[in-house]
Design a protein around this motif. Structure first.
Motif, PDB file in Angstrom:
ATOM      1  N   ASN A 495       0.921  -1.383  -0.009  1.00 20.19           N
ATOM      2  CA  ASN A 495       0.057   0.060   0.016  1.00 20.19           C
ATOM      3  C   ASN A 495       0.888   1.316  -0.066  1.00 20.19           C
ATOM      4  OD1 ASN A 495       0.651   0.741   2.789  1.00 20.19           O
ATOM      5  ND2 ASN A 495      -0.786  -0.585   3.430  1.00 20.19           N
ATOM      6  N   SER A 517      -7.266   5.686  10.522  1.00 16.82           N
ATOM      7  CA  SER A 517      -8.247   4.932  10.050  1.00 16.82           C
ATOM      8  C   SER A 517      -9.234   5.598   9.672  1.00 16.82           C
ATOM      9  CB  SER A 517      -8.807   4.184  11.192  1.00 16.82           C
ATOM     10  OG  SER A 517      -9.544   5.251  11.912  1.00 16.82           O
ATOM     11  N   SER A 535      -5.150   1.170  -0.177  1.00 15.25           N
ATOM     12  CA  SER A 535      -5.471   0.185  -0.464  1.00 15.25           C
ATOM     13  C   SER A 535      -4.498  -0.541  -1.415  1.00 15.25           C
ATOM     14  CB  SER A 535      -6.736  -0.030  -1.117  1.00 15.25           C
ATOM     15  OG  SER A 535      -7.187  -1.306  -1.655  1.00 15.25           O
ATOM     16  N   ARG A 536      -4.194  -1.790  -1.135  1.00 14.72           N
ATOM     17  CA  ARG A 536      -3.098  -2.479  -1.877  1.00 14.72           C
ATOM     18  C   ARG A 536      -3.585  -3.214  -3.237  1.00 14.72           C
ATOM     19  NH1 ARG A 536       0.078  -4.683   1.200  1.00 14.72           N
ATOM     20  NH2 ARG A 536      -0.850  -3.915   3.190  1.00 14.72           N
ATOM     21  N   LEU A 576      -9.989  -3.850  -1.005  1.00 11.03           N
ATOM     22  CA  LEU A 576     -10.022  -3.748   0.812  1.00 11.03           C
ATOM     23  C   LEU A 576      -9.386  -2.467   1.144  1.00 11.03           C
ATOM     24  CD1 LEU A 576     -10.242  -5.158   3.552  1.00 11.03           C
ATOM     25  CD2 LEU A 576      -7.972  -6.256   3.018  1.00 11.03           C
ATOM     26  N   GLU A 578      -7.554  -0.034   3.726  1.00 12.40           N
ATOM     27  CA  GLU A 578      -6.887  -0.435   4.759  1.00 12.40           C
ATOM     28  C   GLU A 578      -6.738   0.938   5.648  1.00 12.40           C
ATOM     29  OE1 GLU A 578      -3.220  -2.692   3.866  1.00 12.40           O
ATOM     30  OE2 GLU A 578      -4.132  -2.250   1.712  1.00 12.40           O
ATOM     31  N   GLY A 579      -7.236   1.974   5.239  1.00 11.00           N
ATOM     32  CA  GLY A 579      -7.199   3.357   5.968  1.00 11.00           C
ATOM     33  C   GLY A 579      -7.193   4.503   5.198  1.00 11.00           C
TER      34      GLY A 579
END
Length: 704
Positions: A495, A517, A535-536, A576, A578-579
């Protein structure tokens, strides 16, 4: 040589290039068959060594004793040429090993080129040869030839010609048929050869090993490569380095793009500088001259061999300048036009030079082409050439000869030959373009080792290739390898927070940032801000609405976060999250992109290009194999036209080019990561400020 080789290098080189005892396994008594050709050719071209035909169904062929099997051969044979059905080749290799034959060329097909089953058979053959200590050329090789000795271990029909010109050019080809085509064209033009080698499937002996052997070959001065792809680049790289050290130019014509190449790329880097650009960078890093037209491959040889020491070490800020002298206006126009397409400028003489020549009895005008049609004697032509090669206002001299080259070859090119005989032409590249079809003039020029060209396209191609810089090893690039810690991903994508952390570890300055977050946006980064999704699964955040800029306060931040997350959910529902990444906004003079890509053929490469979301629309880039030295990094900056905006162009503010060069060096150290090598990486954009550079976005993808 390959690490498994048990053949001494001097024995290998002699057996491959200069054998004096040759076995022809499968030699035919039917002289109309291809398999009869090697013996016919060696008889025709005066080979004085020992020839041992092997054929269980014949007693003598062309007066030579025939042996029923390999087992019946005497010891001392250096090279075997196998011309039998592929099913029997492995057994023959075993027999050759028993007779201590060090090098075997396999003409037989049905191996790697025939699909998966053939590839499996080829691998089994290679493993057997490795066990037995036999070196293999091929399979599917049309053979090799030593023109100097007449050792024509080949079925190539080109060797049916009556007179093989001996010379100092050697040719290595991944295409057997093209080897014959090139030789026939070159010999017709008066070019002589020393060695030719068809590598076939290259299962064992590689192009790199052959180049290495040719470096040690006293009768080879120039090495030509016809390449379809690159194999075993580690061996080739070492051989090319030795060629440079020995002063033997290597010239290549390489076919198109890799079959794998750019399809593997998920980044802007691959779209901007794909596989072909990476191969160019590899050739440039290793001193190889790449030409674009087939005929230029041999036409350029005299130019390169005579003037190799004058090739530039870096790209010039201004175009290459060529003084053009002609006795045919139309012919000169065609070549000048092609020079322009190649980025080379036909430059007019200076006022001072015009006055100098007037004082010597020759009046010329200040035009890009010095036209002497009907206006100069042979002595005046020679005098002008002698003076042009001494000037500092041009980088090369091009003589364009008109119709007289066709009908009066001795007279037409006499001034040129005399200029070279005087030694003056050694100071600056002097080349010739013959406007008419004038084969006799071309042969005279070739015999004097003068670069002479039949077409304007070939002439321009040769000059452009010659003036393409040779990357100098002024100082070594970093070599210390390292392994990613367990706090980094070990597979797949990073990411942005992870990518920027690694870039910072490599020494690349970062914009102040903080990972938060999606529900708690508390941060310590001063306003104004940039907000990004983390997000990766999302490499290009702008494409999905994952970036918001110029955020001024907490309320604005909350609103931007909610809006961004909604857009990302809509545009990338499977990603997904992730923050969120909060980053301080930075100013810049310009924005650039640093890109890294592990090319499937040449390995790690790094590019510098224009940056931002429009980087692919108007590619302006420089590329090198990685890692790079500081000198190379500085050259890369100068090669990107856009960087003129921070290099004093029209008194614009100058940026931190030295900081940029160091950032390129540090970024290129991605090539030193082992165990989890990087497939692709980007910093886009990289902001260039007056006194520093700042990375504001990062992407890294590890190799699968």
């Amino acid at each position: 040589m390959n690490e498994f080789s048990s053949v001494d290098k001097s024995v290998f080189n002699k057996a491959l290039l200069n054998p004096s005892a040759i076995a022809l396994i499968g030699a035919s008594s039917n002289l109309k068959k291809n398999t009869a050709r090697p013996l016919l050719f060696m008889k025709k071209h005066g080979f004085n060594g020992e020839i041992y035909p092997v054929n269980p169904g014949a007693d003598r062929i062309l007066g030579e004793k025939v042996y029923p099997s390999v087992a019946d051969l005497p010891e001392g044979i250096e090279h075997a040429f196998v011309m039998i059905d592929s099913a029997g080749v492995e057994s023959v290799i075993e027999q050759c090993a028993a007779r201590k034959i060090p090098v075997v060329t396999i003409y037989s097909d049905g191996f790697g080129e025939a699909g998966p089953q053939g590839m499996q058979k080829q691998q089994q053959l290679l493993e057997k040869a490795k066990q037995l200590g036999v070196r293999l050329l091929g399979p599917n090789s049309i053979g090799s030839a030593n023109i100097q000795t007449g050792a024509i271990i080949s079925v190539n029909a080109v060797f049916e010609m009556d007179n093989l010109l001996k010379g100092d050019i050697s040719l290595v080809s991944q295409s057997g048929s093209m080897m014959g085509s090139l030789m026939s064209r070159a010999v017709a033009r008066g070019f002589g050869f020393s060695k030719t080698v068809s590598v076939g499937n290259e299962c064992d002996i590689s192009t790199g090993e052959i180049v290495d052997a040719l470096v040690d070959d006293d009768s080879t001065r120039v090495i030509l490569l016809f390449l379809e792809t690159l194999r075993d680049t580690a061996t080739l790289t070492k051989a090319l380095k030795r060629a440079r050290q020995a002063g033997k130019p290597v010239i290549t014509y390489k076919l198109g793009r890799s079959e794998q190449g750019d399809a593997l790329s998920q980044s802007h880097t691959g779209a901007i500088a794909g596989n072909n650009a990476a191969i160019d960078a590899y050739f440039q890093a290793n001193g190889v001259i790449r030409v674009n037209s087939l005929e230029t491959l041999f036409e350029i040889a005299p130019l390169v061999s005579r003037y190799a020491h004058l090739r530039p070490a870096a790209y010039a800020e201004t175009p290459v300048r060529v003084a053009v002298i002609t006795t045919t206006g139309g012919g000169a126009a065609t070549v000048v036009d092609n020079l322009g397409l190649a980025g080379i400028e036909a430059v007019a003489p200076t006022t001072e030079f015009i006055g100098q020549m007037a004082a010597r009895g020759l009046n010329i005008r200040q035009t890009p082409v010095i036209d002497l049609t009907l206006a100069a004697t042979s002595d005046q032509y020679r005098d002008l050439l002698n003076e042009l090669v001494k000037t500092d206002w041009c980088d090369a001299v091009l003589s364009v000869v008109g119709s007289s080259a066709q009908f009066h070859p001795q007279l037409a090119i006499k001034p040129i030959l005399e200029t070279f005989e005087s030694g003056n032409a050694n100071n600056k590249p002097l080349v010739v373009f013959l406007s008419p079809d004038a084969p006799e003039s071309l042969k005279l020029l070739q015999a004097a080792n003068i670069g002479a060209f039949r077409t304007p396209e070939g002439c321009a191609d040769a000059l452009a290739a010659f003036f393409r810089p040779v990357i100098q090893d002024t100082e070594p690039a970093a070599t210390e390898e390292f392994v990613l810690g367990e706090d980094y991903p070990q597979t797949g994508n990073f990411n942005e927070a992870e990518a920027n952390r690694l870039f910072a570890h490599l020494g690349i300055p970062q914009a102040a940032s903080q990972l938060v977050s999606t529900t708690d946006l508390a941060h310590q980064v001063p306003y104004p801000l940039v907000l990004k999704v983390v997000s990766r699964d999302i490499l290009h955040k702008t494409d999905v609405g994952g970036v918001s800029i110029n955020i001024q306060n907490d309320q604005h931040l909350q609103e931007a976060a909610q809006s961004m997350l909604a857009k990302v959910e809509k545009n990338a529902p499977a990603a997904l999250i992730e923050g969120l990444y909060i980053q301080q906004m930075e100013g810049r003079l310009i924005e650039l992109m640093l890109g890294y890509r592990h090319d499937p053929l040449v390995g790690p490469t790094v590019i510098l290009s224009t940056g931002g979301i429009t980087a692919e629309l108007n590619p302006d880039f420089s590329i090198r194999t990685a890692p790079v030295s500081l000198t190379e990094a500085r050259q890369m900056i100068n090669e990107v036209q856009y960087t003129k905006l921070i290099r004093g162009y029209r008194n614009l503010p100058e940026g931190d080019c030295e900081g940029l060069a160091q950032a390129i060096v540090n970024f290129s150290k991605l090539a030193l990561i082992r165990k989890q090598p990087v497939a692709e990486a980007e910093i886009n954009p990289l902001f260039i400020q007056k006194d520093k550079v700042i990375a504001v976005d990062g992407v890294i993808r590890l190799k699968d």
